[in-house]
Design a protein around this motif. Sequence first.
Motif, PDB file in Angstrom:
ATOM      1  N   LEU A 183       9.377   8.953  -3.835  1.00  0.00           N
ATOM      2  CA  LEU A 183       9.683   9.662  -5.069  1.00  0.00           C
ATOM      3  C   LEU A 183      10.041   8.675  -6.171  1.00  0.00           C
ATOM      4  CD1 LEU A 183      10.316  12.371  -6.603  1.00  0.00           C
ATOM      5  CD2 LEU A 183      12.696  11.937  -5.958  1.00  0.00           C
ATOM      6  N   PHE A 184      10.849   7.692  -5.841  1.00  0.00           N
ATOM      7  CA  PHE A 184      11.220   6.663  -6.812  1.00  0.00           C
ATOM      8  C   PHE A 184       9.981   5.956  -7.350  1.00  0.00           C
ATOM      9  CE2 PHE A 184      11.650   2.022  -7.084  1.00  0.00           C
ATOM     10  CZ  PHE A 184      12.373   1.927  -8.266  1.00  0.00           C
ATOM     11  N   SER A 185       9.093   5.515  -6.450  1.00  0.00           N
ATOM     12  CA  SER A 185       7.904   4.770  -6.873  1.00  0.00           C
ATOM     13  C   SER A 185       7.021   5.606  -7.779  1.00  0.00           C
ATOM     14  CB  SER A 185       7.114   4.305  -5.652  1.00  0.00           C
ATOM     15  OG  SER A 185       7.863   3.393  -4.882  1.00  0.00           O
ATOM     16  N   GLU A 186       6.801   6.866  -7.396  1.00  0.00           N
ATOM     17  CA  GLU A 186       5.934   7.732  -8.192  1.00  0.00           C
ATOM     18  C   GLU A 186       6.532   7.962  -9.578  1.00  0.00           C
ATOM     19  OE1 GLU A 186       4.761  11.167 -10.261  1.00  0.00           O
ATOM     20  OE2 GLU A 186       6.649  11.148  -9.122  1.00  0.00           O
ATOM     21  N   THR A 187       7.839   8.190  -9.642  1.00  0.00           N
ATOM     22  CA  THR A 187       8.484   8.492 -10.917  1.00  0.00           C
ATOM     23  C   THR A 187       8.514   7.280 -11.827  1.00  0.00           C
ATOM     24  OG1 THR A 187       9.882  10.122  -9.796  1.00  0.00           O
ATOM     25  CG2 THR A 187      10.573   9.408 -11.979  1.00  0.00           C
ATOM     26  N   ILE A 188       8.875   6.124 -11.277  1.00  0.00           N
ATOM     27  CA  ILE A 188       9.001   4.950 -12.144  1.00  0.00           C
ATOM     28  C   ILE A 188       7.627   4.453 -12.601  1.00  0.00           C
ATOM     29  CG2 ILE A 188       8.974   3.048 -10.448  1.00  0.00           C
ATOM     30  CD1 ILE A 188      11.550   2.060 -11.980  1.00  0.00           C
ATOM     31  N   GLN A 189       6.602   4.601 -11.748  1.00  0.00           N
ATOM     32  CA  GLN A 189       5.270   4.182 -12.155  1.00  0.00           C
ATOM     33  C   GLN A 189       4.723   5.095 -13.252  1.00  0.00           C
ATOM     34  OE1 GLN A 189       2.439   2.863  -9.101  1.00  0.00           O
ATOM     35  NE2 GLN A 189       4.124   2.853  -7.632  1.00  0.00           N
ATOM     36  N   SER A 190       4.903   6.403 -13.131  1.00  0.00           N
ATOM     37  CA  SER A 190       4.412   7.310 -14.169  1.00  0.00           C
ATOM     38  C   SER A 190       5.156   7.075 -15.481  1.00  0.00           C
ATOM     39  CB  SER A 190       4.563   8.764 -13.716  1.00  0.00           C
ATOM     40  OG  SER A 190       5.930   9.104 -13.511  1.00  0.00           O
ATOM     41  N   THR A 191       6.452   6.756 -15.407  1.00  0.00           N
ATOM     42  CA  THR A 191       7.224   6.470 -16.615  1.00  0.00           C
ATOM     43  C   THR A 191       6.726   5.202 -17.295  1.00  0.00           C
ATOM     44  OG1 THR A 191       9.183   7.521 -15.635  1.00  0.00           O
ATOM     45  CG2 THR A 191       9.545   6.069 -17.523  1.00  0.00           C
ATOM     46  N   MET A 192       6.472   4.147 -16.514  1.00  0.00           N
ATOM     47  CA  MET A 192       6.000   2.892 -17.086  1.00  0.00           C
ATOM     48  C   MET A 192       4.614   3.038 -17.692  1.00  0.00           C
ATOM     49  SD  MET A 192       7.396   0.133 -14.295  1.00  0.00           S
ATOM     50  CE  MET A 192       6.313  -1.120 -14.953  1.00  0.00           C
ATOM     51  N   ARG A 193       3.746   3.794 -17.043  1.00  0.00           N
ATOM     52  CA  ARG A 193       2.396   3.984 -17.592  1.00  0.00           C
ATOM     53  C   ARG A 193       2.453   4.744 -18.921  1.00  0.00           C
ATOM     54  NH1 ARG A 193       0.866   4.745 -11.900  1.00  0.00           N
ATOM     55  NH2 ARG A 193      -0.372   2.943 -11.278  1.00  0.00           N
ATOM     56  N   ALA A 194       3.335   5.715 -18.999  1.00  0.00           N
ATOM     57  CA  ALA A 194       3.487   6.457 -20.251  1.00  0.00           C
ATOM     58  C   ALA A 194       3.979   5.539 -21.373  1.00  0.00           C
ATOM     59  CB  ALA A 194       4.448   7.626 -20.065  1.00  0.00           C
ATOM     60  N   LEU A 195       4.892   4.619 -21.050  1.00  0.00           N
ATOM     61  CA  LEU A 195       5.384   3.676 -22.049  1.00  0.00           C
ATOM     62  C   LEU A 195       4.308   2.692 -22.481  1.00  0.00           C
ATOM     63  CD1 LEU A 195       8.923   2.810 -20.617  1.00  0.00           C
ATOM     64  CD2 LEU A 195       8.451   4.038 -22.733  1.00  0.00           C
TER      65      LEU A 195
END
Length: 333
Positions: A183-195
Amino acid sequence: MTNSSEQDFDSEPVSDSDNLPDPGLPRTATSAVTGIGIGAIAQEIGLTKDTLRVWERRYGFPQPMRSAGGERLYPQEQVTKLRLVKRLLDAGHRPSKVLGQSIDVLQQLAESSGVGQDAPDAELDHLISLLRASAYEDFRFGLLKRATRDGLERFVLDVAAPLSARVGNAWAAGSLQVYHEHLFSETIQSTMRALMRPLSDALRGRGGRPRVLLTTLSGEGHGLGILMAEAMFTLSECECVQLGLQTPLHDIVDAVTAHNVDIVALSFTAVLPAQSIANGLADLRNLLPPHVRIWVGGSSPALRRKFSDGVHHIAGLTPIEETVADWRESTML
């Protein structure tokens, strides 16, 4: 750095099968024995099945039980110790020095080695507590709030990298489970891609150099490190070509030609054995044109060794900007 005999500890041929009886191992006559199978352990902790079998014979740990069908099953206390052992190996300790120790001794060694020690940050600690409590929406909101406030660079350096270390340490200690980490990996990766997306879109087609191809070699399935590197390359105004994970060597070479790539950037954790990393880099170096450079980074202790010309180790995320500037200066000479 481990010596060569222990760097290759997981390459020893293994003849016994998990489906055959092994009279030298503890076993039960019933199917009631419980534990985690060797395949799940290998995937969860980032060790190969052969590594676990070789440790079993060479060092006497782990000591799995056997199901009625002959499958190795690892009790929870051994799983906890294996997690801690893995973190110590990632920090450069030798298998022979840690596998025979008790969990208490290993925890003391981890403290003295700095393994599991995080810089104080109450906000990051709160995010970990949300993750541990399975408060997923609150965790996502907290992460997005921090990303919006900090911006891409500060989010990568002050949140993504240290939070990843916290999650890894909590997982090694057994206070977070695999699904928490996913869950952590999926959330932080989607956040970074959006940025990253607005800046990446603005850079695309400008013809800026260097053009950087990012991926991992076959067998390296951890992608957060290469994504954080991509963010830092993007902030350094590089045009990035992201191939995803576990790309075969010849596909990397083809992509380098197709996209006119200047640099191949690779990330390594301790999942791959040191010799596999060295062999993969040597083979890739021979396949690529001499002017295309290979830059490597990540947490693998194998990166401490000296590599051949044309393979450069970047020790961390912060030096990426300076390394890119050096490349630009050298190409203008």
